[in-house]
Structure formats: C-alpha cells, structure tokens
Write a protein that holds these residues in place. Structure first.
Motif, short mmCIF file in Angstrom:
data_model
loop_
_atom_site.label_atom_id
_atom_site.label_comp_id
_atom_site.label_asym_id
_atom_site.label_seq_id
_atom_site.Cartn_x
_atom_site.Cartn_y
_atom_site.Cartn_z
N SER A 43 0.80 -1.22 0.00
CA SER A 43 0.00 0.00 0.00
C SER A 43 0.84 1.28 0.00
CB SER A 43 -1.00 -0.01 1.15
OG SER A 43 -0.43 -0.49 2.32
N LEU A 44 2.14 1.16 0.11
CA LEU A 44 3.01 2.32 -0.12
C LEU A 44 3.59 2.19 -1.53
CD1 LEU A 44 4.93 2.42 3.28
CD2 LEU A 44 3.42 4.20 2.42
N GLY B 225 8.74 -4.40 8.24
CA GLY B 225 7.28 -4.48 8.21
C GLY B 225 6.60 -3.56 9.21
N GLY B 226 7.11 -3.57 10.43
CA GLY B 226 6.51 -2.74 11.47
C GLY B 226 6.68 -1.25 11.17
N MET B 227 7.87 -0.90 10.65
CA MET B 227 8.16 0.50 10.30
C MET B 227 7.24 0.96 9.19
SD MET B 227 10.52 1.99 11.94
CE MET B 227 11.68 1.53 13.18
N ARG B 228 7.03 0.08 8.21
CA ARG B 228 6.18 0.42 7.09
C ARG B 228 4.76 0.70 7.57
NH1 ARG B 228 7.37 -4.31 4.05
NH2 ARG B 228 9.54 -3.92 3.56
N GLN B 229 4.30 -0.13 8.51
CA GLN B 229 2.95 0.08 9.01
C GLN B 229 2.88 1.39 9.78
OE1 GLN B 229 0.19 -0.48 7.96
NE2 GLN B 229 -0.46 -2.50 8.61
N ARG B 230 3.94 1.75 10.48
CA ARG B 230 3.99 3.05 11.14
C ARG B 230 3.92 4.17 10.11
NH1 ARG B 230 5.87 2.96 16.64
NH2 ARG B 230 6.34 0.81 17.20
N ALA B 231 4.67 4.00 9.02
CA ALA B 231 4.66 5.03 7.97
C ALA B 231 3.26 5.16 7.37
CB ALA B 231 5.68 4.68 6.89
N MET B 232 2.59 4.03 7.19
CA MET B 232 1.21 4.05 6.67
C MET B 232 0.31 4.86 7.61
SD MET B 232 0.17 2.92 3.89
CE MET B 232 -1.62 2.89 4.04
N ILE B 233 0.51 4.65 8.90
CA ILE B 233 -0.32 5.36 9.87
C ILE B 233 0.00 6.86 9.82
CG2 ILE B 233 -0.78 5.64 12.34
CD1 ILE B 233 -0.37 2.58 12.58
N ALA B 234 1.28 7.20 9.68
CA ALA B 234 1.66 8.60 9.54
C ALA B 234 0.98 9.21 8.31
CB ALA B 234 3.17 8.73 9.43
N LEU B 235 0.99 8.46 7.23
CA LEU B 235 0.36 8.91 5.98
C LEU B 235 -1.13 9.11 6.18
CD1 LEU B 235 0.62 9.32 2.87
CD2 LEU B 235 0.41 6.87 2.62
N GLY B 236 -1.74 8.18 6.92
CA GLY B 236 -3.18 8.27 7.16
C GLY B 236 -3.54 9.48 8.02
N LEU B 237 -2.67 9.81 8.97
CA LEU B 237 -3.04 10.84 9.94
C LEU B 237 -2.53 12.23 9.58
CD1 LEU B 237 -2.56 8.92 13.30
CD2 LEU B 237 -4.70 9.45 12.12
N VAL B 238 -1.80 12.35 8.46
CA VAL B 238 -1.13 13.62 8.17
C VAL B 238 -2.12 14.77 8.03
CG1 VAL B 238 -1.00 13.30 5.68
CG2 VAL B 238 0.71 14.70 6.82
N ASN B 239 -3.33 14.48 7.56
CA ASN B 239 -4.31 15.55 7.42
C ASN B 239 -5.32 15.58 8.55
OD1 ASN B 239 -3.49 16.83 4.96
ND2 ASN B 239 -4.03 14.92 3.95
N ASP B 240 -4.98 14.91 9.63
CA ASP B 240 -5.82 14.94 10.82
C ASP B 240 -7.28 14.55 10.53
OD1 ASP B 240 -6.48 15.25 13.41
OD2 ASP B 240 -6.60 17.42 13.37
#
Lengths: 354, 380
Positions: free
Chosen positions: A121-122, A176-191
């Motif tokens: 998904s990235l 894998g865990g880092m990527r999922q963190r990055a996904m979450i950062a991407l999801g939350l960037v626009n609050d």
C-alpha cells in the motif's frame, strides 16, 4: 499538529466535535456485486455509527462483508460493478452516490485508511517522506519544504527513529513494522476525523503487533479521532475496542459494548467464535468449534443465514430459523442481536456453565 | 463452491472408528478413552533427536564491482528432543528459523551441520535412497491449503500418490483413499473432485489426509491453522487432537499463536534469530517464563480474557523489529531489544542451560534470568 501550530500555519483545528460525537453514520447500507454465478450480496442492511474518540471493531470471518463495507466508506469500489443502496453520512456529507471529486476531497482529510499489507500500500518508487508530503499538499496550499517538514514530524510522531533520514528512504528499506507506522503517519497527516484500519496488524509479528496497537491507541487519544478497526482477531478486539459489530454473511448479527459482548455474547455465532479461539491464559480440553463453513454470498441460506451451523434452532418454536430472517432487535440490556431466541442471554449462559 | 457442511459433520463422528482400525499400526493399542488420560511423555522413548543443527544459506550481495559473500544464519546450533506421543511447539517471530527447522527435519533442505536422529538413525546426511523409508515416518502438514495441493489432480490422485510411492495398500488403493477421507471428516464420495471445489478448511483436511496416508509416526505441522478462518481453525485443531490420540502421533508443531500452542503442545521451544532461547514443559513456559524474550512474547500476545475480569498482567513492550539474521548481534542475539542487556551480553553468548536457582525445569539462554509469573493472567 496536536498543538495546532503546524509549520504550515494552517492549523486545521476546525474540528467542532468533541469526544462521543457521531462522525460517521451508516444506515441500511447494502452492497451488491455482479459475478458469473449471480449477484453477490456482500453487505445487507448494515447500520452503525462511529464516534469521535472511540474505537469500533468490525469483526467477522472472510466473506462476512467487513472489508467491503469499509471500502465503501472511502469509495474504493468499482462503480460499474457495484450497486450500493442506503446511506453513509461522513461528517454531514452523504457518500452514497457522491461524485469522485467529493470523495477525493474527503479522502485523507476526513477519512483515512490503513491497510493490512503495508508492503503493497506504499508506492515502491517514491520516498516515504515524499508520499506523506504529497498527501499533505493535496489538502493544503503549502510549499514542498513545509510539507516535507510536516512529513518528518509525522514520522517522528509514529515512533520512527531518525525520522529525517528515514523520510528520504524508500519503502523497501523499512521493516514491516516500520512500514505500518509510515502508513499510519500517511493516514493521519491531514488529521482525519475517521481512521479505518483494515486488519492493520495481521501481517505483523506478535511483538510488533503490540507496538502498533499501542500506537493506534495513543494516537487516538491525542488526535481524538474515531477509529474503525476491521479484524478477525477477537483477542485484538478485547485489547483495544470500545464497541463491537459482529458480522456474518454480510449482515450485522450482534452489536454492543466490546467488553460486554466478549464476556457475555448474546448471539450464538459470537459465542461460537469466542469458544473457537484458544487463549494463551487458559487451557480447555477441547475447543467447541462451530460446525460447517460460512455460506457463499451468492447462495445464502433461507431464513437466518447462520441457521445451518447453529446449535440453538431447537430452542426456537417452529421452523422460524429456517423460514424467517430475524430482525436486528434491541435486548433489554441494550445489546442488539439478529436472532430468534427469546432470551438468548439465559440460553447461552446455561450453555457456558454446562 | 460446493461447500457441504452436512457431509463434513456426518463423517466426522461415525466414520472414524472403522477408518482408524485400518490405519493404526499393529504395535499401537488405540484406547478410546485416552482423551482424558494424562500423557506421560516425559518418560516415553525418544523419537526425534536434533543435535547442534545448523543451516546457513549463502547470500551474495553485489556492491559496485565487488561482491560480498555472506550467509544467513537461519538455524544456528539448535538441539531438542521429541518423544513418542509428545507434541513439541516451536514458537517465534518471522525469520527466527522455525520453518527452516521443519524443512531440515523433513530434509526438504540439507543441513549445514548437526545431527537429526529419528529412532537413533541419523538422517542428516542420508542419501535420498536411504532416506525414503524414513520419509514414510516423518510427514509434513503445510500452512497454505491453497498452494500445497496440486490444482490439477483430483483428491483421489493426491492421496494415492504417497501410497504408490511407498507401495502401500497394494490392490486396495481406492478403498484406502476413501478411508483417509473419512478419517479426516470428509465425504469419501468426493474422491473425484478437485481442490478448487473445497473450502479452505476442507483443503487443509485433504493435506492432513495426505500426510497420514503413509502411516507416519511424526508430523511436522508448519502453521497448520493460521491461514484458516477462526471458526474453521477450531475444527482443524480438534481434528489434529483427535488424530493425535487415536493414532498416537508425535508432533513438531510450529505456530506463532501462543493460544494455539498452549492448546496443542506438551512442551515448547522458543526461538529467536536461529537460536532456541528457552525450552521446557508448557506449564513452566506459560506460568513462569524466565527468558526476557519469552516474557515479552507472552506479554505482547493479545488475550481475549482481558474482558473477562482476569487480573491485569505485566506489560512488556519490545522496541523495534528483530535484527537481520545475516548479521546477528554478537553475544546474546536478543540483547539489542532486551531491557536487561549489559556489557557481558555483547561479549559472551549465553549457553542454553538449566538455572538451578529457579527451581524450575526449563532451560534458558540468558545471563540475567528472572522468573516472571505475572505475564499470563491465569483464568481461575
């Protein structure tokens, strides 16, 4: 972001809601696809709400419609093959029948999604920081430099060490865990007010899963958003969810507070699921499995979809389970279930103590 | 899509008795009430002994004009024993070497060094021809019921192949394949169907039937239920438990789910980056884990009983992910994520040994062991 002084100056704290407000209201949603065998009734008559500051777990087995219903929230279905009826209101905007422009405006700014597999998904060709910055610029008129700073901030917030360096790396350089963190950062960037997490930890190891679940919990407290957690893992639900919606064959069969539903299920299917899971903290002689397999969504059983696998049909007079689809009804304890049993709490608790 | 739950259910109960008669080896007395009897596996004869097993995979990395040769130390000097009737659980995270271990024991991979003794015979270096009779004794159940069955063969052919290879059930192959289908709770009339006509749970049953076709003594089950839906998982777990009792099978059971392991196994070995870090009887591992990694695993596993009023347990959260097995940390491999690590941990690799002071039976590899009893909240 939490302080409202993001580098862009665009402090998008225009959120008028407070904890407990309904962000998302799904009413009588039905989703149907065409297939070679006939129409697939993926979701039928589904209603639920997501509230700010709360986590709703949508639980079910494969083919229960749990992922389809959430994809609909983001308009990620193929409009040519899908028939959607009912209503989805996100923060006052109707999503069913909304134009692609409307959806595009809402995605990421109002609702974001975290998928099961962060590997796919990235985008593999773009640097992680750039992907996050891009999502930010899609909704904010800021310079690339400001967006990059924001991306690094977000990576730091989700617990990625050395975020400035990491932002310049590609997804394959992340674990894998880092990527999922990055996904979450991407999801939350626009609050966004609503975060939909579809099996966010299924592909991860146990110790990393615990980290990510903790992170989602922390971020929810900080950002106050509503979270919809789609999962098959009841133990994960027990650890993080406030509310639960159990789905079977495209329909909701039980709804209530997660704590209550998991400690005392009122629907035979929920109870069967709970008894199927071996726990790390308990030893049982034999697991009480649900017999048979989930039905095909093209050929649903008559009456209650669960009746071919249910052990409690004999407790319902006549052949009602076979002939009549039970309505989702509210029990005196506030729980909602789709079952003909008159007093399911009594029937099921007798069973447990047996 | 021809899922027929009725057929499965009917066959599960009544078919087993006749079918097992045909399957059970002569020297094993199948007792129908063993379900309740405690197994005394501690004193049973040793079936499988693995000693100092090592598997390094060579990797080459091209950097500019030079090429670096290094190796992935997938399994690095592990030893364990599986006794007759015992089920040993192998737990660990991805990349810890648990699947490689299973592939070494079944000789799908050749070990770099070490011994794999089955009933005293070392099969680590055996040639394929010598190995064949032993392959009958050690069979494998795979994780993915979709990729582990040939989509172009009927169930009958899939089950018949191992019989032909080992020359079993001569002249009555078809009857035998039907028995096998009944044994695993499938309708024997479905013998001419293809795998695509079965659901995931049914396919896993076919995989189990194929493993049982040659009357093995030891089953290597590599995540046998993790690809299945929750309600189907329990069916397959119960099937494995029943077959284990009826056929007196031994298991090497590989899983990441600590609930599944606790349900099925007698003893447990915890692996981290190619090493066993703690090994012992199930009750000791769950109620009094000593190695920090075991403690972290137990603490991290989500538990459904948290909503049922069990007391809160101690919370241990590891940082980061496991390091790469290409370049594992010096000394103790867990030290980079361990909250107890000190200088000695980087210098000296801790041996896997019994810690007398604990008064417990398990062996652990740690310089600073400590018994923690609060990690799994026991349901009273």
């Amino acid at each position: 972001m939490s302080t409202g002084t993001s580098p862009s100056g665009a402090s998008i704290r225009d959120r008028v809601g407070s904890a407990g407000d309904v962000v998302l209201k799904v009413e009588d949603l039905s989703v149907r696809f065409a297939s070679d065998e006939g129409p697939v009734n993926a979701v039928q008559n589904l209603s639920y709400e997501a509230r700010l500051g709360r986590t709703l777990a949508v639980v079910g087995e494969s083919g229960s419609g749990k992922s389809v219903s959430s994809m609909t929230l983001l308009g990620l279905h193929n409009p040519k093959r899908t028939t959607i009826t009912g209503s989805i209101t996100l923060d006052g905007t109707e999503l069913v029948g909304a134009s692609e422009e409307t959806m595009r405006g809402l995605r990421s700014s109002s609702v974001a999604m975290v998928f099961q597999d962060p590997q796919s998904s990235l985008h593999p060709f773009f640097k992680v920081g750039k992907q996050i910055a891009e999502a930010y610029r899609a909704h904010h008129h800021v310079s690339a430099a400001v967006a990059n700073t924001r991306a690094v901030e977000m990576l730091e917030r989700v617990g990625i060490p050395n975020p400035a360096r990491r932002a310049k790396q590609y997804p394959h350089e992340f674990s894998g865990g880092m990527r999922q963190r990055a996904m979450i950062a991407l999801g939350l960037v626009n609050d966004p007010k609503l975060l939909v997490a579809d099996e966010p930890t299924t592909a991860l190891d146990v110790t990393v899963q615990a980290q990510i679940l903790d992170l989602i919990k922390d971020l929810q407290q900080e950002f106050g958003s509503a979270v919809i957690l789609i999962t098959h893992d009841l133990a994960v639900v027990a650890e993080v969810a406030d509310d639960i919606l159990v789905m079977y064959a495209g329909r909701a069969v039980e709804k209530g507070l997660a704590k209550h539903v998991l400690s005392q299920p009122n629907h035979p299917y929920t109870m069967g699921l709970l008894e199927s899971v071996p726990s790390a903290s308990e030893e049982v002689q034999e697991l009480r499995a649900i017999r048979g397999a989930p039905p095909s969504l093209v050929y649903l059983p008559s009456g209650c979809s669960f009746h071919p696998r249910c052990d409690y049909q004999d407790q319902v007079p006549g052949e009602r389970c076979v002939t009549e689809l039970p309505e989702l009804r509210i029990l005196p304890n506030g729980r909602q279930i789709r079952c003909h049993l008159v007093d399911p709490e009594r029937v099921l608790s007798q069973e447990t103590s047996r | 899509m021809s899922t027929s739950p009725e057929a499965v259910d009917d066959a599960t109960d009544d078919a087993t008795d006749d079918a097992t008669d045909a399957l059970k080896p002569d020297d094993v007395v199948v007792d129908t009430v063993v379900h309740q009897a405690p197994r005394d596996v501690a004193n049973a004869p040793k079936l499988l002994e693995v000693e100092h097993l090592v598997k390094h995979f060579a990797v080459r990395e091209v950097r500019g004009l030079s090429m670096l040769r290094s190796s992935v130390k997938a399994v690095d000097d592990i030893s364990f024993v599986v006794r007759e009737g015992e089920s040993l659980g192998l737990v660990g995270e991805s990349g810890c070497g648990k699947s490689t271990t299973s592939r070494l024991i079944t000789r799908l991979e050749d070990p770099t060094s070490g011994a794999i003794r089955f009933r005293g015979q070392d099969m680590a270096l055996m040639k394929e021809k010598e190995l064949r009779p032993l392959r009958r004794e050690v069979q494998m159940i795979f994780q993915d019921p979709y990729s582990s069955l040939n989509p172009r063969q009927t169930v009958g052919t899939i089950l018949r192949t191992p019989l032909d290879v080992h020359g079993l059930a001569k002249g009555r192959e078809k009857a035998r394949t039907k028995e096998l289908l009944e044994l695993v709770g499938l309708n024997p009339e479905h013998i001419n169907r293809y795998p695509s006509e079965f659901s995931g749970g049914q396919r896993q049953r076919i995989g189990i039937a194929r493993a049982l076709a040659v009357e093995p003594r030891l089953i290597i089950a590599d995540e046998p239920v993790s690809a299945l839906d929750v309600s189907i998982q329990a069916q397959v777990m119960n099937l494995l438990a029943r077959l284990r009792e009826e056929l007196n099978l031994s298991f090497l059971f590989i899983a990441h789910d600590l609930g599944v392991i606790r349900h099925f196994c007698d003893s447990i070995a915890v692996m981290y980056l190619g090493k066993i870090v703690e090994k012992g009887w199930k009750r000791d591992i769950y109620s009094a884990p000593q190695h920090p990694y075991t403690q972290a695993l137990l603490s991290a596993a989500p538990d459904i009983n948290v909503v049922r009023g069990v007391p809160p347990r101690e919370r241990i959260r590891l940082k980061g992910d496991p390091p790469s097995p290409i370049d594992p940390p010096s000394g103790c491999r867990f030290r980079t994520r361990c909250w107890k690590a000190q200088d000695i941990c980087a210098k000296v690799e801790p041996p896997l040994e019994l810690k007398e002071s604990s008064g417990l039976d398990q062996v652990i590899a740690c310089h600073f062991p400590e018994v923690k009893t609060s990690l799994v909240a026991e349901v009273s």
